[in-house]
Write an enzyme that holds these catalytic residues in place. Sequence first.
Site, PDB file in Angstrom:
ATOM      1  N   ARG A 140       0.733  -1.190   0.016  1.00 51.16           N
ATOM      2  CA  ARG A 140       0.038   0.134  -0.040  1.00 51.16           C
ATOM      3  C   ARG A 140       0.774   1.262  -0.227  1.00 51.16           C
ATOM      4  O   ARG A 140       0.483   2.219  -0.578  1.00 51.16           O
ATOM      5  CB  ARG A 140      -1.113  -0.066   1.140  1.00 51.16           C
ATOM      6  CG  ARG A 140      -2.219  -0.755   1.063  1.00 51.16           C
ATOM      7  CD  ARG A 140      -3.096  -0.371   0.060  1.00 51.16           C
ATOM      8  NE  ARG A 140      -3.726   0.950   0.347  1.00 51.16           N
ATOM      9  CZ  ARG A 140      -4.855   0.935   1.224  1.00 51.16           C
ATOM     10  NH1 ARG A 140      -5.742  -0.191   1.263  1.00 51.16           N
ATOM     11  NH2 ARG A 140      -5.526   1.901   1.506  1.00 51.16           N
ATOM     12  N   ASN A 146      -1.562  10.716  13.723  1.00 48.02           N
ATOM     13  CA  ASN A 146      -2.967  10.084  13.068  1.00 48.02           C
ATOM     14  C   ASN A 146      -2.571   8.543  13.077  1.00 48.02           C
ATOM     15  O   ASN A 146      -4.002   8.064  13.139  1.00 48.02           O
ATOM     16  CB  ASN A 146      -2.834  10.491  11.634  1.00 48.02           C
ATOM     17  CG  ASN A 146      -3.870   9.521  10.945  1.00 48.02           C
ATOM     18  OD1 ASN A 146      -5.085   9.842  11.037  1.00 48.02           O
ATOM     19  ND2 ASN A 146      -3.388   8.602  10.012  1.00 48.02           N
ATOM     20  N   THR A 195      -7.379  -0.387  16.076  1.00 45.80           N
ATOM     21  CA  THR A 195      -8.620  -0.766  16.780  1.00 45.80           C
ATOM     22  C   THR A 195      -8.201  -2.343  17.102  1.00 45.80           C
ATOM     23  O   THR A 195      -7.676  -3.243  16.292  1.00 45.80           O
ATOM     24  CB  THR A 195      -9.974  -0.900  16.105  1.00 45.80           C
ATOM     25  OG1 THR A 195      -9.745  -1.386  14.818  1.00 45.80           O
ATOM     26  CG2 THR A 195     -10.274   0.487  16.110  1.00 45.80           C
ATOM     27  N   TYR A 235      -9.445   1.484  23.145  1.00 49.26           N
ATOM     28  CA  TYR A 235      -9.471   2.836  22.091  1.00 49.26           C
ATOM     29  C   TYR A 235      -9.912   3.814  22.698  1.00 49.26           C
ATOM     30  O   TYR A 235      -9.120   5.052  22.470  1.00 49.26           O
ATOM     31  CB  TYR A 235     -10.449   2.237  20.970  1.00 49.26           C
ATOM     32  CG  TYR A 235     -10.290   3.074  19.696  1.00 49.26           C
ATOM     33  CD1 TYR A 235      -9.241   2.974  18.778  1.00 49.26           C
ATOM     34  CD2 TYR A 235     -11.119   3.877  19.435  1.00 49.26           C
ATOM     35  CE1 TYR A 235      -9.285   3.890  17.602  1.00 49.26           C
ATOM     36  CE2 TYR A 235     -11.162   5.140  18.380  1.00 49.26           C
ATOM     37  CZ  TYR A 235     -10.213   4.784  17.349  1.00 49.26           C
ATOM     38  OH  TYR A 235     -10.098   5.623  16.419  1.00 49.26           O
TER      39      TYR A 235
HETATM   40  N1  CAA Z   1     -24.571  -1.047  22.774  1.00 49.33           N
HETATM   41  C1  CAA Z   1     -25.330  -2.178  23.417  1.00 49.33           C
HETATM   42  N2  CAA Z   1     -25.094  -3.374  23.119  1.00 49.33           N
HETATM   43  C2  CAA Z   1     -24.521  -3.678  22.280  1.00 49.33           C
HETATM   44  C3  CAA Z   1     -23.635  -2.678  21.513  1.00 49.33           C
HETATM   45  C4  CAA Z   1     -23.828  -1.308  21.646  1.00 49.33           C
HETATM   46  N3  CAA Z   1     -23.212  -0.380  21.116  1.00 49.33           N
HETATM   47  N4  CAA Z   1     -23.174  -3.350  20.330  1.00 49.33           N
HETATM   48  C5  CAA Z   1     -23.255  -4.759  20.636  1.00 49.33           C
HETATM   49  N5  CAA Z   1     -24.113  -4.849  21.849  1.00 49.33           N
HETATM   50  C6  CAA Z   1     -24.751  -6.100  22.477  1.00 49.33           C
HETATM   51  C7  CAA Z   1     -25.320  -7.028  21.273  1.00 49.33           C
HETATM   52  O1  CAA Z   1     -26.529  -6.427  21.143  1.00 49.33           O
HETATM   53  C8  CAA Z   1     -25.190  -8.124  21.909  1.00 49.33           C
HETATM   54  O2  CAA Z   1     -26.084  -8.400  22.706  1.00 49.33           O
HETATM   55  P1  CAA Z   1     -27.010  -9.945  22.878  1.00 49.33           P
HETATM   56  O3  CAA Z   1     -26.008 -11.107  23.068  1.00 49.33           O
HETATM   57  O4  CAA Z   1     -27.995  -9.551  23.962  1.00 49.33           O
HETATM   58  O5  CAA Z   1     -27.707  -9.835  21.512  1.00 49.33           O
HETATM   59  C9  CAA Z   1     -23.904  -8.353  22.605  1.00 49.33           C
HETATM   60  O6  CAA Z   1     -23.550  -6.822  22.904  1.00 49.33           O
HETATM   61  C10 CAA Z   1     -22.871  -8.951  21.790  1.00 49.33           C
HETATM   62  O7  CAA Z   1     -22.613  -8.307  20.566  1.00 49.33           O
HETATM   63  P2  CAA Z   1     -21.723  -8.965  19.341  1.00 49.33           P
HETATM   64  O8  CAA Z   1     -22.631 -10.165  18.901  1.00 49.33           O
HETATM   65  O9  CAA Z   1     -21.555  -7.946  18.289  1.00 49.33           O
HETATM   66  O10 CAA Z   1     -20.514  -9.610  20.233  1.00 49.33           O
HETATM   67  P3  CAA Z   1     -19.045  -9.669  19.752  1.00 49.33           P
HETATM   68  O11 CAA Z   1     -18.189 -10.171  21.005  1.00 49.33           O
HETATM   69  O12 CAA Z   1     -19.029 -10.517  18.735  1.00 49.33           O
HETATM   70  O13 CAA Z   1     -18.722  -8.099  19.479  1.00 49.33           O
HETATM   71  C11 CAA Z   1     -17.974  -5.981  19.671  1.00 49.33           C
HETATM   72  C12 CAA Z   1     -18.739  -7.132  20.362  1.00 49.33           C
HETATM   73  C13 CAA Z   1     -16.485  -6.334  19.388  1.00 49.33           C
HETATM   74  C14 CAA Z   1     -18.248  -4.651  20.396  1.00 49.33           C
HETATM   75  C15 CAA Z   1     -18.707  -5.787  18.196  1.00 49.33           C
HETATM   76  O14 CAA Z   1     -19.886  -5.473  18.587  1.00 49.33           O
HETATM   77  C16 CAA Z   1     -18.148  -4.377  17.332  1.00 49.33           C
HETATM   78  O15 CAA Z   1     -17.077  -4.603  16.716  1.00 49.33           O
HETATM   79  N6  CAA Z   1     -18.845  -3.283  17.665  1.00 49.33           N
HETATM   80  C17 CAA Z   1     -18.239  -2.193  16.893  1.00 49.33           C
HETATM   81  C18 CAA Z   1     -17.515  -1.314  18.080  1.00 49.33           C
HETATM   82  C19 CAA Z   1     -17.245  -0.042  17.085  1.00 49.33           C
HETATM   83  O16 CAA Z   1     -18.002   0.731  16.912  1.00 49.33           O
HETATM   84  N7  CAA Z   1     -15.989   0.236  16.782  1.00 49.33           N
HETATM   85  C20 CAA Z   1     -15.629   1.379  16.144  1.00 49.33           C
HETATM   86  C21 CAA Z   1     -14.345   1.083  15.054  1.00 49.33           C
HETATM   87  S1  CAA Z   1     -14.079   2.541  13.955  1.00 49.33           S
HETATM   88  C22 CAA Z   1     -13.172   3.590  14.867  1.00 49.33           C
HETATM   89  O17 CAA Z   1     -13.006   3.292  15.887  1.00 49.33           O
HETATM   90  C23 CAA Z   1     -12.917   4.882  14.295  1.00 49.33           C
HETATM   91  C24 CAA Z   1     -13.452   5.907  15.138  1.00 49.33           C
HETATM   92  O18 CAA Z   1     -12.555   6.460  15.691  1.00 49.33           O
HETATM   93  C25 CAA Z   1     -14.911   6.302  15.245  1.00 49.33           C
END
Ligand code: CAA
Length: 240
Positions: free
Chosen positions: A39, A82, A86, A147
């Site tokens: 890249r 920068n 994650t 993070y």
């Molecule tokens: N609020 C409340 N509950 C949540 C939730 C939230 N935001 N996200 C997930 N849950 C709950 C789900 O509903 C689920 O509940 P149930 O089992 O009761 O249904 C439980 O948590 C488990 O969810 P997953 O099946 O997704 O579980 P996992 O362990 O496989 O993954 C996770 C969990 C890693 C948090 C995944 O949901 C994920 O990757 N989420 C995204 C996190 C995110 O937004 N990251 C940002 C990346 S981009 C970035 O960081 C750039 C920036 O600066 C903005």
Amino acid sequence: MARVAIVTGGTRGIGEAISVGLKDAGYKVAAVYAGNDERARDFTERTGIAAYKWDVSQFDGCRDGVARVEADLGPVEVLVNNAGITRDSVMHRMTFEQWNEVIQTNLTSCFNMCRTVIDGMRERNFGRIVNIGSINGQAGQYGQVNYAAAKSGIHGFTKALAQEGAAKGITVNAIAPGYIDTDMVRAVPANVLEKIVARIPVGRLGRADEIARGVLFLVGDDAGFVTGSTLSINGGQHMY
Ligand code: CAA
């Protein structure tokens, strides 16, 4: 004379847009990357911007890398921290490695880079430092204790260093991007991302060049009165 700028994580995503924006504005740019040689080569071919490889989580690597940039381009006057990764996981499953990698790469890197360039900036009575934080450092995010802690740390780091730099012509500001259309955000599970986008008042993900625009404002010679601030660029998702 064109000012020299270093952009960490500068060959991809938000960093790429910042590197290109700075180059187009007349800066001499060094884009730092950690691992993806292919890249980086592609980036240099497309943009003509030199890419330098080192790990910003390592202090000695930063010291040696900055010395290489300065030998090639001249003293570093603009630094954009920068680089970021994650390792999303809920706390009850997060490993120490997931915690530590994110803290080292996202937050300790800011110390490593700033500590390396700050002496020269102080001697020359000029410097522009922009740290890329995150909406998730301001508001928290489920699955991102590591993070959010690192990014929140960046916001405190920025305000403290801004106070130290002010009398020496060095401004230190942060940008807190919201969800921007990059590889990092595309890695969020689609069903989760859909719910996040539904909460963005502007109704879409941001574009990397929309963050670069903010950086260009903050690094300008005429932005000397702007320091210690956080510019949120998040489509209205979090008003802080
Ligand atoms: N609020 C409340 N509950 C949540 C939730 C939230 N935001 N996200 C997930 N849950 C709950 C789900 O509903 C689920 O509940 P149930 O089992 O009761 O249904 C439980 O948590 C488990 O969810 P997953 O099946 O997704 O579980 P996992 O362990 O496989 O993954 C996770 C969990 C890693 C948090 C995944 O949901 C994920 O990757 N989420 C995204 C996190 C995110 O937004 N990251 C940002 C990346 S981009 C970035 O960081 C750039 C920036 O600066 C903005």
